[in-house]
Scaffold this motif. Structure first.
Motif, PDB file in Angstrom:
ATOM      1  N   VAL A 397       0.837  -1.200   0.000  1.00  0.00           N
ATOM      2  CA  VAL A 397       0.000   0.000   0.000  1.00  0.00           C
ATOM      3  C   VAL A 397       0.871   1.248   0.000  1.00  0.00           C
ATOM      4  O   VAL A 397       0.611   2.213  -0.744  1.00  0.00           O
ATOM      5  N   GLN A 398       1.915   1.263   0.825  1.00  0.00           N
ATOM      6  CA  GLN A 398       2.801   2.425   0.868  1.00  0.00           C
ATOM      7  C   GLN A 398       3.530   2.617  -0.460  1.00  0.00           C
ATOM      8  O   GLN A 398       3.728   3.751  -0.918  1.00  0.00           O
ATOM      9  N   SER A 399       3.893   1.523  -1.104  1.00  0.00           N
ATOM     10  CA  SER A 399       4.558   1.617  -2.412  1.00  0.00           C
ATOM     11  C   SER A 399       3.621   2.220  -3.458  1.00  0.00           C
ATOM     12  O   SER A 399       4.025   3.079  -4.260  1.00  0.00           O
ATOM     13  N   PHE A 400       2.373   1.807  -3.439  1.00  0.00           N
ATOM     14  CA  PHE A 400       1.415   2.378  -4.390  1.00  0.00           C
ATOM     15  C   PHE A 400       1.186   3.850  -4.106  1.00  0.00           C
ATOM     16  O   PHE A 400       1.097   4.668  -5.038  1.00  0.00           O
ATOM     17  N   GLN A 401       1.067   4.224  -2.835  1.00  0.00           N
ATOM     18  CA  GLN A 401       0.826   5.625  -2.505  1.00  0.00           C
ATOM     19  C   GLN A 401       1.971   6.515  -2.981  1.00  0.00           C
ATOM     20  O   GLN A 401       1.734   7.604  -3.504  1.00  0.00           O
ATOM     21  N   ALA A 402       3.193   6.039  -2.846  1.00  0.00           N
ATOM     22  CA  ALA A 402       4.338   6.820  -3.321  1.00  0.00           C
ATOM     23  C   ALA A 402       4.336   6.923  -4.848  1.00  0.00           C
ATOM     24  O   ALA A 402       4.607   7.997  -5.413  1.00  0.00           O
ATOM     25  N   VAL A 429      -7.694   4.748  -7.593  1.00  0.00           N
ATOM     26  CA  VAL A 429      -7.333   4.475  -6.200  1.00  0.00           C
ATOM     27  C   VAL A 429      -8.340   3.513  -5.571  1.00  0.00           C
ATOM     28  O   VAL A 429      -7.977   2.575  -4.849  1.00  0.00           O
ATOM     29  N   MET A 430      -9.608   3.744  -5.850  1.00  0.00           N
ATOM     30  CA  MET A 430     -10.658   2.881  -5.309  1.00  0.00           C
ATOM     31  C   MET A 430     -10.505   1.445  -5.801  1.00  0.00           C
ATOM     32  O   MET A 430     -10.706   0.490  -5.057  1.00  0.00           O
ATOM     33  N   HIS A 431     -10.130   1.284  -7.061  1.00  0.00           N
ATOM     34  CA  HIS A 431      -9.945  -0.056  -7.627  1.00  0.00           C
ATOM     35  C   HIS A 431      -8.771  -0.776  -6.970  1.00  0.00           C
ATOM     36  O   HIS A 431      -8.827  -1.989  -6.737  1.00  0.00           O
ATOM     37  N   VAL A 432      -7.734  -0.044  -6.644  1.00  0.00           N
ATOM     38  CA  VAL A 432      -6.567  -0.663  -5.990  1.00  0.00           C
ATOM     39  C   VAL A 432      -6.923  -1.118  -4.582  1.00  0.00           C
ATOM     40  O   VAL A 432      -6.636  -2.248  -4.175  1.00  0.00           O
ATOM     41  N   TYR A 433      -7.583  -0.255  -3.797  1.00  0.00           N
ATOM     42  CA  TYR A 433      -7.882  -0.561  -2.399  1.00  0.00           C
ATOM     43  C   TYR A 433      -9.056  -1.532  -2.234  1.00  0.00           C
ATOM     44  O   TYR A 433      -9.265  -2.049  -1.142  1.00  0.00           O
ATOM     45  N   GLU A 434      -9.820  -1.753  -3.286  1.00  0.00           N
ATOM     46  CA  GLU A 434     -10.977  -2.635  -3.172  1.00  0.00           C
ATOM     47  C   GLU A 434     -10.577  -4.088  -2.956  1.00  0.00           C
ATOM     48  O   GLU A 434     -11.283  -4.851  -2.291  1.00  0.00           O
ATOM     49  N   MET A 435      -9.472  -4.517  -3.536  1.00  0.00           N
ATOM     50  CA  MET A 435      -8.869  -5.836  -3.306  1.00  0.00           C
ATOM     51  C   MET A 435      -9.816  -7.005  -3.641  1.00  0.00           C
ATOM     52  O   MET A 435      -9.733  -8.075  -3.042  1.00  0.00           O
ATOM     53  N   ASP A 436     -10.754  -6.787  -4.535  1.00  0.00           N
ATOM     54  CA  ASP A 436     -11.730  -7.827  -4.921  1.00  0.00           C
ATOM     55  C   ASP A 436     -12.580  -8.299  -3.743  1.00  0.00           C
ATOM     56  O   ASP A 436     -13.097  -9.418  -3.751  1.00  0.00           O
ATOM     57  N   ILE A 464      -4.996  -4.567   9.163  1.00  0.00           N
ATOM     58  CA  ILE A 464      -4.466  -3.924   7.965  1.00  0.00           C
ATOM     59  C   ILE A 464      -5.453  -3.977   6.799  1.00  0.00           C
ATOM     60  O   ILE A 464      -5.734  -2.952   6.165  1.00  0.00           O
ATOM     61  N   PRO A 465      -6.019  -5.154   6.441  1.00  0.00           N
ATOM     62  CA  PRO A 465      -6.978  -5.152   5.321  1.00  0.00           C
ATOM     63  C   PRO A 465      -8.179  -4.258   5.579  1.00  0.00           C
ATOM     64  O   PRO A 465      -8.697  -3.632   4.646  1.00  0.00           O
ATOM     65  N   LEU A 466      -8.659  -4.188   6.815  1.00  0.00           N
ATOM     66  CA  LEU A 466      -9.794  -3.320   7.106  1.00  0.00           C
ATOM     67  C   LEU A 466      -9.417  -1.865   6.935  1.00  0.00           C
ATOM     68  O   LEU A 466     -10.246  -1.047   6.493  1.00  0.00           O
ATOM     69  N   GLU A 467      -8.198  -1.506   7.264  1.00  0.00           N
ATOM     70  CA  GLU A 467      -7.758  -0.130   7.055  1.00  0.00           C
ATOM     71  C   GLU A 467      -7.657   0.195   5.569  1.00  0.00           C
ATOM     72  O   GLU A 467      -7.960   1.315   5.147  1.00  0.00           O
ATOM     73  N   VAL A 468      -7.270  -0.776   4.769  1.00  0.00           N
ATOM     74  CA  VAL A 468      -7.219  -0.567   3.317  1.00  0.00           C
ATOM     75  C   VAL A 468      -8.629  -0.368   2.763  1.00  0.00           C
ATOM     76  O   VAL A 468      -8.867   0.497   1.918  1.00  0.00           O
TER      77      VAL A 468
END
Length: 621
Positions: A397-402, A429-436, A464-468
């Motif tokens: 997640v941090q890598s994607f945010q950067a 961003v929503m598609h990345v964090y949705e995680m299917d 962690i997944p809930l925070e995502v």
């Protein structure tokens, strides 16, 4: 036998000539053998000497193509005569529809002060009058045909005059900023588009005539049937057909009828045309494979250079990138496999378009392609949450945010000023964090897990997944707020891509504020506190009250855009009922609230499906 009989025998006597028998010489002079035997007088008439034979002039043979054109011209004349007969009975186009100058340019309606009327209107809204008697029968002989009908005549058949079509074409120019993958040339008008890009013209006019639903439906149906007939029956491929298909799909919400939609089928036809034409290859590779050689989309350069064959024409490159963008974005929303995979050649095409700007919107293509690829790669990386621990997920997640922050800082000024770019950012961003885990289409294919807590080892890793997912919820809420910044006057210009963004965001917020059975640790009270979903739905309903209205009687065949207000109103009412459901596990503030806490058997709650009680009791076996 002497010389005389021989000479006489060279010419038949009158009796032998009448009997059509051979005239043979006899021993008697000046008498043939037939006349001697029949004892008749042999008469020879003097004949005029034959004129020397003149050499025959070879008739010029017409080729089959010339003969076909001649026959088509005769058919055009017959059709024109038939149309004139209709006009005499008051059924034909008005004089405004037939008002053309002698040089082929269309006339324009003028206001009382002599200025051109900027508001386009379809011809059937105007007063009709008689057609001039000098109407040329072969007016459209030199124009390409769509299903055997010249393109200008097809517009007239749909009830659209040429001068009104020019106004709608100018309106479409203002709409292309929401789908920058096809741009009408600045020098083009309706008649030049009819000759050079007939299919793209019909699709563009269909998208721009949303103010006249009857006209829009006629144009959209003409394009769909004609394009499919040309592609599937006649097996034709062209850049004009591909662009027309992209424009039709980009504003497909005007033709999207529930249970009758063909978006995916049409999109795959467009993608297959990309391969047939060879746009996914460099021109040198396409020529070596002999792909698309009979087409005219190769780039024309006045001064050949070492790299002049690296790209196709600008129009072809835009179409290639447009297919990729449409495929990936709709694939996110519907969880469909993308029909066209990302290639590094796409970045090269987008970069070349940005370096040699032909239109201001060309600067948006490279950021959009980069964003789509970045979001898809990171989504696939985070979607394997079941097979990674919390630390790995947090690092990804941090890598994607950067990476996303760096991409956003590199946006050109033109991209930052486009308000719909914010929608594209938030849905990525929503598609990345949705995680299917939230998308309803992904839930049908994803392996069901009882709880994220069971797939991880500790309370830290389950957090962690809930925070995502919380980040996904915030992105969806921000997307809705960005959508509200677009004025309602622009709603008729928004493409299917922007409507997909808001529909996807509403779906995400709905599921996270109601609860998902697979996410038993997700607390909907926190979600409802973070996002005021009811206020968002109320704002959408109030906006659509003045934008799109659909008669209740027309719901069966109503298009998506006309029904959008009723759809959001239904979602609002459903969400209001779900908020009133008793939540057994929410009595204690420390207990989580999730979808399994809802008890649908309460008498205050009426299930939206009329057959639910029948199914629950088991009357249907």
């Amino acid at each position: 036998m002497g010389e005389g009989p021989k000479n006489k025998a060279s010419q038949a006597c009158e009796i032998c000539r009448s009997l059509k028998v051979r005239c043979l010489p006899s021993p008697q002079p000046d008498t043939c053998l037939k006349c001697v035997n029949s004892k008749k007088t042999c008469v020879f008439l003097e004949r005029q000497p034959r004129q020397p034979r003149q050499p025959r002039q070879r008739q010029q043979k017409h080729s089959s193509k010339t003969r076909i054109r001649a026959l088509e011209s005769k058919v055009d004349n017959l059709l024109a005569i038939a149309s004139l007969s209709k006009l005499s009975h008051g059924k034909g186009p008005s004089q405004r529809e037939a008002g053309f100058l002698e040089n082929g340019l269309s006339t324009y309606s003028s206001s009382s002060n002599g200025e051109r009327d900027p508001t386009p209107s379809s011809s059937h809204n105007n007063s009709t009058s008689s057609t001039p008697l000098d109407w040329p029968l072969d007016k459209w002989a030199g124009y390409p045909r769509i299903n055997g009908i010249p393109c200008p005549e097809l517009l007239l058949e749909c009830g659209l005059s040429i001068d009104a079509a020019d106004g709608f074409l100018n309106r479409f120019r203002t709409m292309t900023s929401y789908f920058p993958f096809f741009v009408v040339p600045t020098h083009a008008n309706v008649l030049t588009m009819c000759k050079e890009r007939p299919f793209a013209l019909v699709a563009a006019l269909a998208a721009a005539t949303s103010s006249d639903k009857k006209l829009q439906k006629a144009l959209g149906e003409k394009f769909r049937t004609s394009a499919l007939h040309t592609i599937m029956v006649h097996n034709e491929r062209s850049l004009d057909l591909l662009n027309g298909m992209l424009v039709y799909l980009a504003w497909y919400h005007f033709y999207y009828v529930p249970k009758k939609e063909q978006f995916n089928q049409l999109l795959h036809i467009a993608i297959s045309m990309v391969g047939d034409i060879g746009l996914n290859l460099t021109p040198a590779e396409a020529m070596s494979r002999k792909i698309g050689l009979r087409l005219t989309h190769y780039r024309k350069v006045s001064t050949p250079s070492a790299n002049h064959d690296e790209f196709f024409s600008r129009e072809a490159r835009r179409a290639y990138l447009g297919c990729f963008y449409l495929s990936t974005l709709t694939g996110w929303v519907k969880m469909k496999a993308t029909g066209i995979q990302f290639q590094s050649y796409m970045i090269e095409c987008a970069t070349s378009l940005g370096q040699e700007l032909e239109h201001p919107t060309d600067a948006l293509l490279l950021p959009l392609v980069q964003l789509q690829n970045m979001a898809e790669v990171n989504h696939c990386s985070l979607a394997n949450v079941d097979h990674m621990d919390g630390l790995d997920l947090e690092m990804k997640v941090q890598s994607f945010q950067a990476e996303f922050k760096q991409w956003k800082h590199s946006l050109p000024l033109a991209s930052q000023q486009a308000n719909w770019i914010d929608l594209a950012c938030e849905i990525a961003v929503m598609h990345v964090y949705e995680m299917d885990l939230v998308n309803v289409f992904a839930s049908k294919t994803r392996r069901t897990t009882g709880s994220l807590k069971h797939s991880t080892g500790s309370s830290f890793t389950s957090r962690i997944p809930l925070e995502v997912l919380f980040l996904c919820l915030k992105s969806a809420g921000q997307l809705a707020q960005n959508f509200f910044s677009i004025p309602t006057s622009e709603y008729g210009s928004l493409s299917y891509m922007q409507w997909s963004c808001i529909i996807y965001a509403i779906t995400i917020i709905y599921r996270l504020t109601v609860g998902i059975p697979q996410l038993r640790d997700w607390d909907v009270r926190v979600a409802r506190t973070t996002i005021d979903f009811y206020s968002i739905l109320d704002a959408l309903c109030s906006r659509f009250d003045s934008v799109s209205r659909c008669d209740q009687a027309a719901l069966e065949n109503g298009d998506l855009f006309s029904m959008m207000g009723l759809i959001f109103e239904n979602v609002k009412q459903t969400y209001g009922r779900l908020q009133l459901l008793p939540q057994d596990d929410s009595a204690d503030d420390t207990g989580p609230v999730h979808a399994t806490s809802f008890v649908p058997s309460t008498p205050k709650y009426r299930h939206p499906c009329p057959a639910f009680q029948t199914w629950r009791i088991g009357r249907l076996g």
